[in-house]
Scaffold this active site. Structure first.
Site, mmCIF file in Angstrom:
data_model
loop_
_atom_site.group_PDB
_atom_site.id
_atom_site.type_symbol
_atom_site.label_atom_id
_atom_site.label_comp_id
_atom_site.label_asym_id
_atom_site.label_seq_id
_atom_site.Cartn_x
_atom_site.Cartn_y
_atom_site.Cartn_z
ATOM 1 N N LEU A 203 60.684 8.470 21.994
ATOM 2 C CA LEU A 203 59.649 7.567 21.480
ATOM 3 C C LEU A 203 59.979 6.149 21.923
ATOM 4 O O LEU A 203 60.942 5.556 21.443
ATOM 5 C CB LEU A 203 59.599 7.656 19.949
ATOM 6 N N HIS A 204 59.175 5.622 22.855
ATOM 7 C CA HIS A 204 59.464 4.255 23.305
ATOM 8 C C HIS A 204 58.257 3.482 23.818
ATOM 9 O O HIS A 204 58.340 2.278 24.008
ATOM 10 C CB HIS A 204 60.515 4.295 24.428
ATOM 11 N N ARG A 205 57.133 4.132 24.049
ATOM 12 C CA ARG A 205 55.984 3.449 24.646
ATOM 13 C C ARG A 205 55.510 2.293 23.773
ATOM 14 O O ARG A 205 55.341 2.432 22.561
ATOM 15 C CB ARG A 205 54.821 4.424 24.842
ATOM 16 N N ALA A 206 55.224 1.162 24.413
ATOM 17 C CA ALA A 206 54.770 -0.012 23.674
ATOM 18 C C ALA A 206 53.485 0.272 22.899
ATOM 19 O O ALA A 206 53.288 -0.263 21.797
ATOM 20 C CB ALA A 206 54.554 -1.185 24.640
ATOM 21 N N ASP A 277 56.515 10.512 24.201
ATOM 22 C CA ASP A 277 55.438 9.640 24.678
ATOM 23 C C ASP A 277 55.789 9.095 26.064
ATOM 24 O O ASP A 277 55.140 8.188 26.570
ATOM 25 C CB ASP A 277 55.150 8.503 23.688
#
Length: 357
Positions: A203-206, A277
């Site tokens: 989980l890292h998408r802006a 993601d």
């Protein structure tokens, strides 16, 4: 001798460059100069890749990181421009869709140096994503567009590239080359007591971490999966951890620090399902025969959705939990060789040689 300046700056680019650089070393007539912008500067996301993947230490290190997208890209543009002037490459090669990608391509184009774009033609059709802007603009100023899939080729055809002075080439995906090459060297994260039939999450998408409502829904979705379906293991990026804490959210899953590539390969190979993601992890799940549930509204890898091995669930906690229940333990096969079968790097190098004739 053709002189190529390769520009990388983020974790996936290190991995992609490793297999292409290896193919370049085995080919006469090409000299590669490696520039690292410094976009990812954490030791576990940068230096470790050069050590583990056997990539030569960068010839040039810019150490540019932090700040807004505009500030970061602007600094990169100015410094890469000077490097190109000093190094006088015959071609600049960029990877993917980061700020480093766009800055490198733009600096080269303004100095009339040809640009090769590895992973060209990908589209999410979501202009709110910084990556979408970077990839579209990079494609527009590249003359060699190395596409990983037939879908990417069609995207460029729909954008009129048949009438532009550029070559659109379907070569396959270098990430599959890397997965096949490095799988035998995979190793479990140190100190991690991995439960049986665990689910790997990232989980890292802006678009998810910067939106409090989306982030809260995804965190609750992961918690529900952890409680009701199977244990979830989440390598947690510091930026994501900070966003979760800032919004007063609580993760019930097993979190670990970001891992190196070999540890990530081990987790992919041993998990029962992937929740992500990330763009790259969607493909890597497929490379290791795992179903994927993608916590985004769109994906660049539409062929995986069409093949029924990747399900888009957005930030809907109900859909996240239901999809995890459906797909846990499912095995998928690459019968159609969607990503080139592990020969992309050599095809890229062969085309670079042709372009210099």
């Amino acid at each position: 001798m053709q002189r190529i300046l390769t520009i990388i700056g983020a974790r996936p680019q290190f991995i992609k460059a490793s297999v292409v650089s290896r193919a370049i070393k085995q080919t006469s007539g090409i000299e590669e100069v490696l520039l690292h912008t410094g976009q990812h500067f954490d030791a576990n996301m940068s230096a470790v890749f050069f050590d583990q993947l056997g990539i030569p230490r960068p010839d040039i290190q810019l150490d540019i990181h932090g700040g807004s997208h505009g500030a970061m890209t602007g600094r990169m543009l100015a410094e890469i421009e000077q490097v190109i002037i000093d190094q006088k490459p015959d071609r600049v090669m960029v990877y993917g869709d980061t700020n480093s990608t766009l800055a490198g391509a733009l600096a080269a184009a303004k100095l009339h140096v040809p640009v090769a774009h590895v992973e060209a033609g990908l589209r999410s059709f979501n202009m709110a994503m910084p990556e979408e802007i970077n990839r579209i603009l990079t494609d527009q100023i590249s003359d060699l567009l190395f596409c990983p899939t037939a879908t990417a080729v069609r995207n460029l055809e729909n954008e009129g590239f048949a009438h532009k002075p550029a070559q659109v080439l379907q070569v396959g995906d270098v990430m599959q080359d890397a997965a096949l090459f490095f799988a035998r060297r995979a190793e479990a994260p140190v100190g991690l007591d991995v439960p049986d039939a665990f689910i790997l999450a990232t989980l890292h998408r802006a678009e998810n971490t910067d939106d409090p409502q989306r982030l809260a829904a995804i965190v609750e979705g992961l918690n529900r999966v952890h409680r009701q379906v199977a244990p979830v293991v989440l390598p947690l990026h510091p930026r994501t951890r900070a966003a979760i804490e800032r919004n007063g959210l609580k993760l019930e899953v097993t979190t670990i620090d970001p891992v190196g590539y070999f540890e990530m390969v081990w987790l992919l190979d041993h998990c029962g399902l992937v929740l992500t993601d990330s763009g790259g992890v969607q493909k890597e799940a497929f490379f290791f025969g795992k179903a994927c549930v993608t916590m985004r509204d769109q994906t660049e890898w539409v062929e995986l959705v069409e093949a029924g091995v990747n399900e888009l669930v957005g930030a809907d906690q109900e859909k996240i939990a239901a999809a995890a229940e459906r797909h846990i333990g499912r095995k998928v096969k690459d019968n159609a060789h969607l990503y080139g079968g592990g020969q992309a790097a050599q095809r890229i190098v062969d085309e670079l040689v042709k372009a210099d004739l």
